[in-house]
Design an enzyme around this catalytic site. Sequence first.
Site, mmCIF file in Angstrom:
data_model
loop_
_atom_site.group_PDB
_atom_site.id
_atom_site.type_symbol
_atom_site.label_atom_id
_atom_site.label_comp_id
_atom_site.label_asym_id
_atom_site.label_seq_id
_atom_site.Cartn_x
_atom_site.Cartn_y
_atom_site.Cartn_z
ATOM 1 N N CYS A 180 0.837 -1.208 0.000
ATOM 2 C CA CYS A 180 0.000 0.000 0.000
ATOM 3 C C CYS A 180 0.877 1.266 0.000
ATOM 4 O O CYS A 180 1.493 1.581 1.011
ATOM 5 C CB CYS A 180 -0.894 -0.056 1.235
ATOM 6 S SG CYS A 180 -1.614 1.501 1.719
ATOM 7 N N CYS A 230 0.075 3.815 2.702
ATOM 8 C CA CYS A 230 0.527 3.383 4.031
ATOM 9 C C CYS A 230 1.990 3.777 4.246
ATOM 10 O O CYS A 230 2.362 4.259 5.310
ATOM 11 C CB CYS A 230 0.388 1.864 4.184
ATOM 12 S SG CYS A 230 -1.294 1.274 3.977
#
Length: 110
Positions: free
Chosen positions: A35, A38
């Site tokens: 991600c 993230c």
Amino acid sequence: MIRAAGVAEVTDADFEAEVIGAELPVLVEFTADWCPSCRQMGPVLSALAADEGDRLKVVQLDVDTNPETTRAYKVLSMPTFLVFKGGEPLKAMVGARPKRRLLAELDDVL
């Protein structure tokens, strides 16, 4: 998992002890290696942990290796932030955000 500096990693095994049983409010980032948003949050979480460590515990949970906790809190998007206080989830926020906005959103639980 790519951990943010100064931010502990929690797992399905220790979530109860580290988050539900914590004395301070806890910000949990549900995260994943794949991600990009993230990864973007890493420096923000590190700064938050350093600046607010006396009133807020900041932890990360890898969704790929901890499916039980991820399912239990119905986390579908990364990053998802859940704030726990007194063992209860009080607030959920989805998506990357700058530190200033994150702090503003945490204001009512700190």
